[in-house]
Design a protein around this motif. Structure first.
Motif, PDB file in Angstrom:
ATOM      1  N   VAL A   5      23.387 -48.600   5.277  1.00 19.53           N
ATOM      2  CA  VAL A   5      23.630 -48.671   3.839  1.00 19.53           C
ATOM      3  C   VAL A   5      23.137 -50.004   3.316  1.00 19.53           C
ATOM      4  O   VAL A   5      23.395 -51.060   3.911  1.00 19.53           O
ATOM      5  CB  VAL A   5      25.137 -48.521   3.531  1.00 19.53           C
ATOM      6  CG1 VAL A   5      25.394 -48.666   2.039  1.00 19.53           C
ATOM      7  CG2 VAL A   5      25.651 -47.190   4.034  1.00 19.53           C
ATOM      8  N   HIS A   7      23.286 -52.337  -0.138  1.00 22.97           N
ATOM      9  CA  HIS A   7      23.916 -52.555  -1.442  1.00 22.97           C
ATOM     10  C   HIS A   7      22.948 -53.404  -2.257  1.00 22.97           C
ATOM     11  O   HIS A   7      22.703 -54.554  -1.920  1.00 22.97           O
ATOM     12  CB  HIS A   7      25.262 -53.260  -1.278  1.00 22.97           C
ATOM     13  CG  HIS A   7      26.252 -52.418  -0.554  1.00 22.97           C
ATOM     14  ND1 HIS A   7      27.130 -51.581  -1.199  1.00 22.97           N
ATOM     15  CD2 HIS A   7      26.482 -52.254   0.773  1.00 22.97           C
ATOM     16  CE1 HIS A   7      27.866 -50.955  -0.306  1.00 22.97           C
ATOM     17  NE2 HIS A   7      27.490 -51.343   0.900  1.00 22.97           N
ATOM     18  N   ARG A  16      15.920 -51.573  -9.913  1.00 23.48           N
ATOM     19  CA  ARG A  16      16.893 -50.910  -9.029  1.00 23.48           C
ATOM     20  C   ARG A  16      16.372 -49.553  -8.580  1.00 23.48           C
ATOM     21  O   ARG A  16      16.425 -49.216  -7.394  1.00 23.48           O
ATOM     22  CB  ARG A  16      18.242 -50.732  -9.733  1.00 23.48           C
ATOM     23  CG  ARG A  16      19.069 -51.977  -9.830  1.00 23.48           C
ATOM     24  CD  ARG A  16      20.506 -51.687 -10.228  1.00 23.48           C
ATOM     25  NE  ARG A  16      20.674 -50.815 -11.368  1.00 23.48           N
ATOM     26  CZ  ARG A  16      20.723 -51.222 -12.639  1.00 23.48           C
ATOM     27  NH1 ARG A  16      20.591 -52.497 -12.936  1.00 23.48           N
ATOM     28  NH2 ARG A  16      20.896 -50.351 -13.615  1.00 23.48           N
ATOM     29  N   GLU A  20      15.397 -48.586  -4.828  1.00 29.07           N
ATOM     30  CA  GLU A  20      16.206 -47.504  -4.253  1.00 29.07           C
ATOM     31  C   GLU A  20      15.308 -46.418  -3.672  1.00 29.07           C
ATOM     32  O   GLU A  20      15.521 -45.948  -2.544  1.00 29.07           O
ATOM     33  CB  GLU A  20      17.121 -46.897  -5.312  1.00 29.07           C
ATOM     34  CG  GLU A  20      17.892 -45.694  -4.803  1.00 29.07           C
ATOM     35  CD  GLU A  20      18.609 -44.933  -5.899  1.00 29.07           C
ATOM     36  OE1 GLU A  20      19.602 -44.276  -5.584  1.00 29.07           O
ATOM     37  OE2 GLU A  20      18.163 -44.974  -7.064  1.00 29.07           O
ATOM     38  N   ASP A  29      20.655 -45.350   3.012  1.00 27.28           N
ATOM     39  CA  ASP A  29      21.538 -44.965   1.917  1.00 27.28           C
ATOM     40  C   ASP A  29      21.646 -46.196   1.020  1.00 27.28           C
ATOM     41  O   ASP A  29      21.907 -47.296   1.514  1.00 27.28           O
ATOM     42  CB  ASP A  29      22.929 -44.598   2.435  1.00 27.28           C
ATOM     43  CG  ASP A  29      22.913 -43.300   3.234  1.00 27.28           C
ATOM     44  OD1 ASP A  29      22.106 -42.409   2.910  1.00 27.28           O
ATOM     45  OD2 ASP A  29      23.715 -43.185   4.168  1.00 27.28           O
ATOM     46  N   ARG A  31      23.281 -48.114  -2.394  1.00 24.17           N
ATOM     47  CA  ARG A  31      24.306 -48.220  -3.432  1.00 24.17           C
ATOM     48  C   ARG A  31      23.796 -49.211  -4.465  1.00 24.17           C
ATOM     49  O   ARG A  31      23.397 -50.322  -4.098  1.00 24.17           O
ATOM     50  CB  ARG A  31      25.634 -48.714  -2.862  1.00 24.17           C
ATOM     51  CG  ARG A  31      26.156 -47.935  -1.672  1.00 24.17           C
ATOM     52  CD  ARG A  31      26.576 -46.514  -2.045  1.00 24.17           C
ATOM     53  NE  ARG A  31      27.153 -45.829  -0.912  1.00 24.17           N
ATOM     54  CZ  ARG A  31      26.502 -45.031  -0.086  1.00 24.17           C
ATOM     55  NH1 ARG A  31      25.228 -44.812  -0.255  1.00 24.17           N
ATOM     56  NH2 ARG A  31      27.107 -44.442   0.915  1.00 24.17           N
ATOM     57  N   LEU A  32      23.785 -48.815  -5.723  1.00 25.23           N
ATOM     58  CA  LEU A  32      23.209 -49.636  -6.789  1.00 25.23           C
ATOM     59  C   LEU A  32      24.281 -50.293  -7.646  1.00 25.23           C
ATOM     60  O   LEU A  32      25.290 -49.670  -7.969  1.00 25.23           O
ATOM     61  CB  LEU A  32      22.324 -48.772  -7.691  1.00 25.23           C
ATOM     62  CG  LEU A  32      21.171 -48.045  -7.010  1.00 25.23           C
ATOM     63  CD1 LEU A  32      20.451 -47.156  -7.999  1.00 25.23           C
ATOM     64  CD2 LEU A  32      20.222 -49.037  -6.356  1.00 25.23           C
ATOM     65  N   TYR A  33      24.029 -51.539  -8.033  1.00 25.31           N
ATOM     66  CA  TYR A  33      24.933 -52.304  -8.888  1.00 25.31           C
ATOM     67  C   TYR A  33      24.100 -53.087  -9.896  1.00 25.31           C
ATOM     68  O   TYR A  33      23.082 -53.687  -9.550  1.00 25.31           O
ATOM     69  CB  TYR A  33      25.776 -53.273  -8.063  1.00 25.31           C
ATOM     70  CG  TYR A  33      26.504 -52.588  -6.935  1.00 25.31           C
ATOM     71  CD1 TYR A  33      27.732 -51.979  -7.145  1.00 25.31           C
ATOM     72  CD2 TYR A  33      25.937 -52.514  -5.666  1.00 25.31           C
ATOM     73  CE1 TYR A  33      28.395 -51.329  -6.113  1.00 25.31           C
ATOM     74  CE2 TYR A  33      26.583 -51.864  -4.630  1.00 25.31           C
ATOM     75  CZ  TYR A  33      27.812 -51.274  -4.862  1.00 25.31           C
ATOM     76  OH  TYR A  33      28.456 -50.624  -3.841  1.00 25.31           O
ATOM     77  N   PHE A  39      29.165 -55.210  -8.394  1.00 23.16           N
ATOM     78  CA  PHE A  39      29.180 -55.067  -6.940  1.00 23.16           C
ATOM     79  C   PHE A  39      30.547 -55.451  -6.387  1.00 23.16           C
ATOM     80  O   PHE A  39      31.127 -54.730  -5.589  1.00 23.16           O
ATOM     81  CB  PHE A  39      28.090 -55.937  -6.320  1.00 23.16           C
ATOM     82  CG  PHE A  39      28.159 -56.036  -4.827  1.00 23.16           C
ATOM     83  CD1 PHE A  39      27.935 -54.935  -4.032  1.00 23.16           C
ATOM     84  CD2 PHE A  39      28.431 -57.250  -4.220  1.00 23.16           C
ATOM     85  CE1 PHE A  39      27.987 -55.023  -2.644  1.00 23.16           C
ATOM     86  CE2 PHE A  39      28.486 -57.355  -2.846  1.00 23.16           C
ATOM     87  CZ  PHE A  39      28.259 -56.242  -2.055  1.00 23.16           C
ATOM     88  N   GLU A  42      33.223 -52.763  -7.183  1.00 19.85           N
ATOM     89  CA  GLU A  42      33.113 -51.471  -6.511  1.00 19.85           C
ATOM     90  C   GLU A  42      33.087 -51.568  -4.993  1.00 19.85           C
ATOM     91  O   GLU A  42      33.378 -50.599  -4.307  1.00 19.85           O
ATOM     92  CB  GLU A  42      31.865 -50.744  -6.999  1.00 19.85           C
ATOM     93  CG  GLU A  42      31.969 -50.374  -8.468  1.00 19.85           C
ATOM     94  CD  GLU A  42      30.757 -49.612  -8.953  1.00 19.85           C
ATOM     95  OE1 GLU A  42      30.142 -48.904  -8.143  1.00 19.85           O
ATOM     96  OE2 GLU A  42      30.445 -49.731 -10.139  1.00 19.85           O
ATOM     97  N   ALA A  43      32.729 -52.710  -4.459  1.00 16.23           N
ATOM     98  CA  ALA A  43      32.604 -52.826  -3.009  1.00 16.23           C
ATOM     99  C   ALA A  43      33.500 -53.930  -2.453  1.00 16.23           C
ATOM    100  O   ALA A  43      33.199 -54.511  -1.429  1.00 16.23           O
ATOM    101  CB  ALA A  43      31.140 -53.098  -2.655  1.00 16.23           C
TER     102      ALA A  43
END
Length: 80
Positions: A5, A7, A16, A20, A29, A31-33, A39, A42-43
């Motif tokens: 993953v 980020h 982005r 991505e 995989d 994850r976009l912020y 970030f 959410e993380a």
């Protein structure tokens, strides 16, 4: 099978999306912020209990990296 993953934090939606797509095409995989605070919001479970003050201040990405580096060192980690 996913290679892991990533980020991705960037304030430019086009950047982005482009990054991505590149990473996803190579098996990651993503994850976009849109910002460092997004970030963090959410993380947060990935960040070793960062101080909430960073979220309240709207920390810059550089501040986030500095805090992560400090947390890593506190846990006995080697050079990042």
């Amino acid at each position: 099978m996913s290679r892991g993953v990533v980020h991705l934090v960037d304030d430019d939606a086009a950047v982005r999306t482009a990054i991505e797509e590149l990473l996803a095409a190579n098996g990651y995989d993503v994850r976009l912020y849109a910002s460092g605070p997004a970030f963090l919001g959410e993380a947060a479970d990935l960040l070793f209990h960062l101080d909430l003050l960073l979220l309240e201040r709207g920390a810059s990405l550089l501040e986030v990296v500095e805090v992560l580096h400090g947390r890593h060192a506190e846990r006995g980690g080697g050079p990042a």
